[in-house]
Motif scaffolding. Structure first.
Motif, PDB file in Angstrom:
ATOM      1  N   VAL A 253      36.118  25.003  14.184  1.00  0.00           N
ATOM      2  CA  VAL A 253      35.446  26.291  14.366  1.00  0.00           C
ATOM      3  C   VAL A 253      34.555  26.593  13.152  1.00  0.00           C
ATOM      4  O   VAL A 253      33.395  27.007  13.294  1.00  0.00           O
ATOM      5  CB  VAL A 253      36.475  27.412  14.584  1.00  0.00           C
ATOM      6  CG1 VAL A 253      35.802  28.779  14.547  1.00  0.00           C
ATOM      7  CG2 VAL A 253      37.202  27.217  15.906  1.00  0.00           C
ATOM      8  N   LYS A 254      35.092  26.385  11.964  1.00  0.00           N
ATOM      9  CA  LYS A 254      34.329  26.678  10.738  1.00  0.00           C
ATOM     10  C   LYS A 254      33.042  25.876  10.666  1.00  0.00           C
ATOM     11  O   LYS A 254      31.963  26.434  10.393  1.00  0.00           O
ATOM     12  CB  LYS A 254      35.198  26.386   9.512  1.00  0.00           C
ATOM     13  CG  LYS A 254      34.444  26.524   8.189  1.00  0.00           C
ATOM     14  CD  LYS A 254      35.321  26.181   6.992  1.00  0.00           C
ATOM     15  CE  LYS A 254      34.515  26.254   5.696  1.00  0.00           C
ATOM     16  NZ  LYS A 254      35.360  25.938   4.501  1.00  0.00           N
ATOM     17  N   TRP A 255      33.133  24.553  10.896  1.00  0.00           N
ATOM     18  CA  TRP A 255      31.991  23.684  10.631  1.00  0.00           C
ATOM     19  C   TRP A 255      31.085  23.459  11.837  1.00  0.00           C
ATOM     20  O   TRP A 255      29.898  23.176  11.657  1.00  0.00           O
ATOM     21  CB  TRP A 255      32.482  22.345  10.075  1.00  0.00           C
ATOM     22  CG  TRP A 255      32.998  22.501   8.683  1.00  0.00           C
ATOM     23  CD1 TRP A 255      34.300  22.502   8.270  1.00  0.00           C
ATOM     24  CD2 TRP A 255      32.219  22.739   7.511  1.00  0.00           C
ATOM     25  NE1 TRP A 255      34.386  22.719   6.922  1.00  0.00           N
ATOM     26  CE2 TRP A 255      33.114  22.866   6.430  1.00  0.00           C
ATOM     27  CE3 TRP A 255      30.843  22.855   7.268  1.00  0.00           C
ATOM     28  CZ2 TRP A 255      32.677  23.099   5.111  1.00  0.00           C
ATOM     29  CZ3 TRP A 255      30.409  23.081   5.978  1.00  0.00           C
ATOM     30  CH2 TRP A 255      31.330  23.193   4.911  1.00  0.00           C
ATOM     31  N   PHE A 256      31.594  23.587  13.053  1.00  0.00           N
ATOM     32  CA  PHE A 256      30.760  23.336  14.223  1.00  0.00           C
ATOM     33  C   PHE A 256      30.271  24.610  14.902  1.00  0.00           C
ATOM     34  O   PHE A 256      29.289  24.564  15.643  1.00  0.00           O
ATOM     35  CB  PHE A 256      31.508  22.468  15.244  1.00  0.00           C
ATOM     36  CG  PHE A 256      31.912  21.138  14.685  1.00  0.00           C
ATOM     37  CD1 PHE A 256      31.017  20.359  13.985  1.00  0.00           C
ATOM     38  CD2 PHE A 256      33.202  20.666  14.860  1.00  0.00           C
ATOM     39  CE1 PHE A 256      31.383  19.125  13.467  1.00  0.00           C
ATOM     40  CE2 PHE A 256      33.583  19.445  14.343  1.00  0.00           C
ATOM     41  CZ  PHE A 256      32.670  18.673  13.636  1.00  0.00           C
ATOM     42  N   LEU A 257      30.943  25.724  14.667  1.00  0.00           N
ATOM     43  CA  LEU A 257      30.538  26.980  15.300  1.00  0.00           C
ATOM     44  C   LEU A 257      30.009  28.002  14.286  1.00  0.00           C
ATOM     45  O   LEU A 257      28.951  28.589  14.500  1.00  0.00           O
ATOM     46  CB  LEU A 257      31.712  27.585  16.080  1.00  0.00           C
ATOM     47  CG  LEU A 257      32.253  26.751  17.238  1.00  0.00           C
ATOM     48  CD1 LEU A 257      33.433  27.461  17.889  1.00  0.00           C
ATOM     49  CD2 LEU A 257      31.159  26.480  18.262  1.00  0.00           C
TER      50      LEU A 257
END
Length: 263
Positions: A253-257
């Motif tokens: 979630v942190k890095w892709f969204l």
């Protein structure tokens, strides 16, 4: 008190809740490990606009180190030198979105997969000459960027083109980032990459890049180690624990969204 062996812990993780995970991972006593990375594969690992080395893999490795009581230092190395260097014992671990493949297992040991990604076709945002692999293959004027020895190289050779590894339509670059820059500049027309890196570059491009066509297959990523490394089982146990308690999903979630490349 840590009483479970690493194999026993791995088996137990399927039924154990997060409450036992923190207390039963092995303690490696502050052991120092050297991790080799390329820093050219966003959002897994890259240098941000402030000059900091960041990314999904850095966060994951930091969490692994905390859970196992490891002291991690990083060394930067090109992709083509990484697997041989780790194989020779120059580094304890290698990380750069490395696809788990049987031919590579002859040189290094792999961790269990920490991520699965799909191979995709990345082109310039205004590309309209082809929309899929067949369209690219049919136009002899179109060129593809690749790093030698990588999964995208072999997919390009055998699944997109004619199976000739010396095909002049494949232009070789030392780093993935250099191939992307060549794409942006119009020197090549296609970069094959996993969806992980491709989505990161597309997000950062402001419309300058896009993904086209259907995925060309899936690949699993793992960390690499010298053959016979005693780090494999503890790190596998940490990966399993991070999957079980939602840590890996939180990193996704942190890095892709949430993360904005170039921000």
């Amino acid at each position: 008190m840590r009483t479970l062996s690493v194999p026993a812990l791995a088996a137990a993780l399927a039924v154990a809740g997060p409450a036992v995970l923190a207390q039963d991972l092995p303690d490696l006593g502050g052991r120092g490990v050297v991790v080799a990375t390329e820093n050219a594969y966003p959002p897994l690992q890259f240098v941000d606009s402030a000059g900091n080395a960041v990314g999904w893999e850095y966060d994951a490795m930091a969490e692994i180190a905390k859970r196992l009581n490891l002291s991690v230092t990083y060394e930067f190395i090109s992709w083509d030198a990484m697997i041989p260097a780790v194989s020779e014992g120059q580094f304890d671990i290698g990380m750069t979105g490395i696809t788990i493949r049987d031919d590579r297992r002859a040189m290094v040991d792999f961790s269990d997969p920490y991520m699965r990604s799909e191979m995709v076709m990345m082109v310039r945002g205004d590309e309209d000459r082809f929309t899929d692999a067949a369209g690219f293959a049919a136009n002899p004027e179109l060129l593809m960027a690749a790093q030698p020895g990588t999964t995208p190289f072999y997919v390009g050779v055998y699944e997109v083109l004619d199976g000739d590894e010396a095909n002049p339509r494949i232009k070789l670059f030392e780093t993935f980032g250099a191939g992307v820059e060549a794409l942006k500049a119009g020197d090549v027309d296609l970069v094959l990459t996993d969806g992980t890196a491709g989505n990161g570059y597309v997000e950062a491009s402001g419309g300058g890049l896009k993904i086209i066509g259907e995925p060309l297959g899936t690949e699993d990523f793992g960390f690499i180690f010298p053959k016979g490394s005693d780090l494999v089982e503890p790190i596998n146990a940490a990966i399993a624990a991070m999957k079980a308690d939602g840590t890996l999903e939180a990193l996704n979630v942190k890095w892709f969204l949430d993360y904005k490349m170039g921000g």
